[in-house]
Scaffold this motif. Structure first.
Motif, PDB file in Angstrom:
ATOM      1  N   GLN A  10       0.837  -1.206   0.000  1.00  0.00           N
ATOM      2  CA  GLN A  10       0.000   0.000   0.000  1.00  0.00           C
ATOM      3  C   GLN A  10       0.870   1.254   0.000  1.00  0.00           C
ATOM      4  OE1 GLN A  10      -3.212   0.158  -0.454  1.00  0.00           O
ATOM      5  NE2 GLN A  10      -3.408  -2.059  -0.496  1.00  0.00           N
ATOM      6  N   ARG A  11       1.937   1.254   0.762  1.00  0.00           N
ATOM      7  CA  ARG A  11       2.845   2.412   0.804  1.00  0.00           C
ATOM      8  C   ARG A  11       3.500   2.610  -0.565  1.00  0.00           C
ATOM      9  NH1 ARG A  11       5.764   1.504   6.631  1.00  0.00           N
ATOM     10  NH2 ARG A  11       3.999   2.223   7.883  1.00  0.00           N
ATOM     11  N   PHE A  12       3.885   1.517  -1.204  1.00  0.00           N
ATOM     12  CA  PHE A  12       4.492   1.609  -2.527  1.00  0.00           C
ATOM     13  C   PHE A  12       3.509   2.215  -3.527  1.00  0.00           C
ATOM     14  CE2 PHE A  12       5.324  -0.257  -6.713  1.00  0.00           C
ATOM     15  CZ  PHE A  12       6.585   0.285  -6.941  1.00  0.00           C
ATOM     16  N   LYS A  13       2.256   1.809  -3.476  1.00  0.00           N
ATOM     17  CA  LYS A  13       1.239   2.359  -4.383  1.00  0.00           C
ATOM     18  C   LYS A  13       1.033   3.854  -4.125  1.00  0.00           C
ATOM     19  CE  LYS A  13      -2.500  -0.390  -4.296  1.00  0.00           C
ATOM     20  NZ  LYS A  13      -3.537  -1.393  -4.420  1.00  0.00           N
ATOM     21  N   LEU A  14       1.046   4.247  -2.852  1.00  0.00           N
ATOM     22  CA  LEU A  14       0.893   5.661  -2.513  1.00  0.00           C
ATOM     23  C   LEU A  14       2.072   6.477  -3.035  1.00  0.00           C
ATOM     24  CD1 LEU A  14      -0.643   7.923  -1.077  1.00  0.00           C
ATOM     25  CD2 LEU A  14       0.620   7.340   1.002  1.00  0.00           C
ATOM     26  N   LEU A  15       3.282   5.976  -2.856  1.00  0.00           N
ATOM     27  CA  LEU A  15       4.468   6.677  -3.361  1.00  0.00           C
ATOM     28  C   LEU A  15       4.461   6.755  -4.890  1.00  0.00           C
ATOM     29  CD1 LEU A  15       7.255   5.337  -0.990  1.00  0.00           C
ATOM     30  CD2 LEU A  15       6.297   7.643  -1.083  1.00  0.00           C
ATOM     31  N   ALA A  16       4.033   5.694  -5.552  1.00  0.00           N
ATOM     32  CA  ALA A  16       3.948   5.702  -7.010  1.00  0.00           C
ATOM     33  C   ALA A  16       2.928   6.740  -7.482  1.00  0.00           C
ATOM     34  CB  ALA A  16       3.582   4.314  -7.529  1.00  0.00           C
ATOM     35  N   ALA A  19       4.428  10.156  -7.060  1.00  0.00           N
ATOM     36  CA  ALA A  19       5.454  10.362  -8.082  1.00  0.00           C
ATOM     37  C   ALA A  19       4.842  10.693  -9.434  1.00  0.00           C
ATOM     38  CB  ALA A  19       6.347   9.141  -8.185  1.00  0.00           C
ATOM     39  N   ILE A  20       3.737  10.042  -9.773  1.00  0.00           N
ATOM     40  CA  ILE A  20       3.072  10.301 -11.058  1.00  0.00           C
ATOM     41  C   ILE A  20       2.670  11.768 -11.173  1.00  0.00           C
ATOM     42  CG2 ILE A  20       0.947   9.859 -12.351  1.00  0.00           C
ATOM     43  CD1 ILE A  20       1.221   6.927 -11.558  1.00  0.00           C
ATOM     44  N   PRO A  24       6.101  15.443 -13.191  1.00  0.00           N
ATOM     45  CA  PRO A  24       5.959  16.481 -14.221  1.00  0.00           C
ATOM     46  C   PRO A  24       6.190  17.892 -13.679  1.00  0.00           C
ATOM     47  CG  PRO A  24       4.150  14.928 -14.377  1.00  0.00           C
ATOM     48  CD  PRO A  24       4.905  14.590 -13.135  1.00  0.00           C
ATOM     49  N   VAL A  25       5.775  18.145 -12.446  1.00  0.00           N
ATOM     50  CA  VAL A  25       5.985  19.462 -11.844  1.00  0.00           C
ATOM     51  C   VAL A  25       7.476  19.688 -11.608  1.00  0.00           C
ATOM     52  CG1 VAL A  25       5.519  20.886  -9.827  1.00  0.00           C
ATOM     53  CG2 VAL A  25       3.690  19.521 -10.816  1.00  0.00           C
ATOM     54  N   ILE A  26       8.148  18.690 -11.117  1.00  0.00           N
ATOM     55  CA  ILE A  26       9.590  18.800 -10.873  1.00  0.00           C
ATOM     56  C   ILE A  26      10.328  18.965 -12.199  1.00  0.00           C
ATOM     57  CG2 ILE A  26      11.624  17.545 -10.042  1.00  0.00           C
ATOM     58  CD1 ILE A  26       9.735  16.314  -7.890  1.00  0.00           C
TER      59      ILE A  26
END
Length: 187
Positions: A10-16, A19-20, A24-26
């Motif tokens: 679940q943490r990995f999905k939240l981080l992904a 990141a999505i 683009p903003v970065i």
């Protein structure tokens, strides 16, 4: 063990997901800060001329009020090779196709018969009272519907360059006179 794997998943999905949306903003910030990947090309072929006054303030012998409101104006100095220049800009005007009625050509100086779509006001036509310092023989000006000079071109400009700029401006500035037609309003 199973519960720890599920929480980690679940943490990995939240981080992904973060990141999505954050990448683009970065990336945009990096492009702006370090000027990486930003095109440097010019889109207009003419030159901006903020020192050229509006058409109504030009020192012309006979300035006409017969310009259609809402028309773009392609004004050209016809003091040098007038017949060739008049024909050159007439052909460009014809090449505009369905957008041609939105443009009026204003010949300044020169003699001869007017070509279709060309405005040569009065008996002697538009002539310079005194030649302004921003004018040069054979120069071409592109004016918006309010009479403000948008772009200016020298004598050696190619018709294709003027055509590209004019087509772009006409596309980006739709004709306000036909807006009710597009919206289905027939008032």
């Amino acid at each position: 063990m199973q519960e720890a794997m599920r929480i980690r998943h679940q943490r990995f999905k939240l981080l992904a997901l973060i990141a999505i949306f954050a990448l683009p903003v970065i990336a945009a910030w990096v492009m702006v800060q370090w000027r990486i990947g930003i095109p440097e090309q010019r889109t207009a072929h003419g030159e901006l001329a903020p020192d050229v006054p509006q058409l109504a303030q030009w020192p012309l012998v006979e300035l006409t009020d017969s310009l259609d409101e809402g028309d773009w104006v392609l004004a050209f100095d016809c003091s040098v090779a007038c017949a060739e220049n008049a024909d050159r800009w007439w052909r460009l005007h014809r090449a505009l196709g369905r957008e041609a009625p939105r443009v009026t050509r204003l010949r300044i100086g020169g003699a001869g018969e007017t070509l279709p779509g060309e405005l040569l006001p009065g008996e002697i036509g538009a002539q310079w009272l005194d030649v302004p310092d921003w004018q040069a023989p054979g120069q071409v000006w592109l004016l918006d519907p309010r009479g403000q000079v948008v772009l200016t071109y020298g004598r050696e400009v190619g018709e294709r360059d003027v055509m590209d700029d004019l087509s772009h401006l006409l596309r980006m500035n739709p004709d306000r006179r036909s807006v009710p037609e597009r919206n289905g309003d027939t008032r």
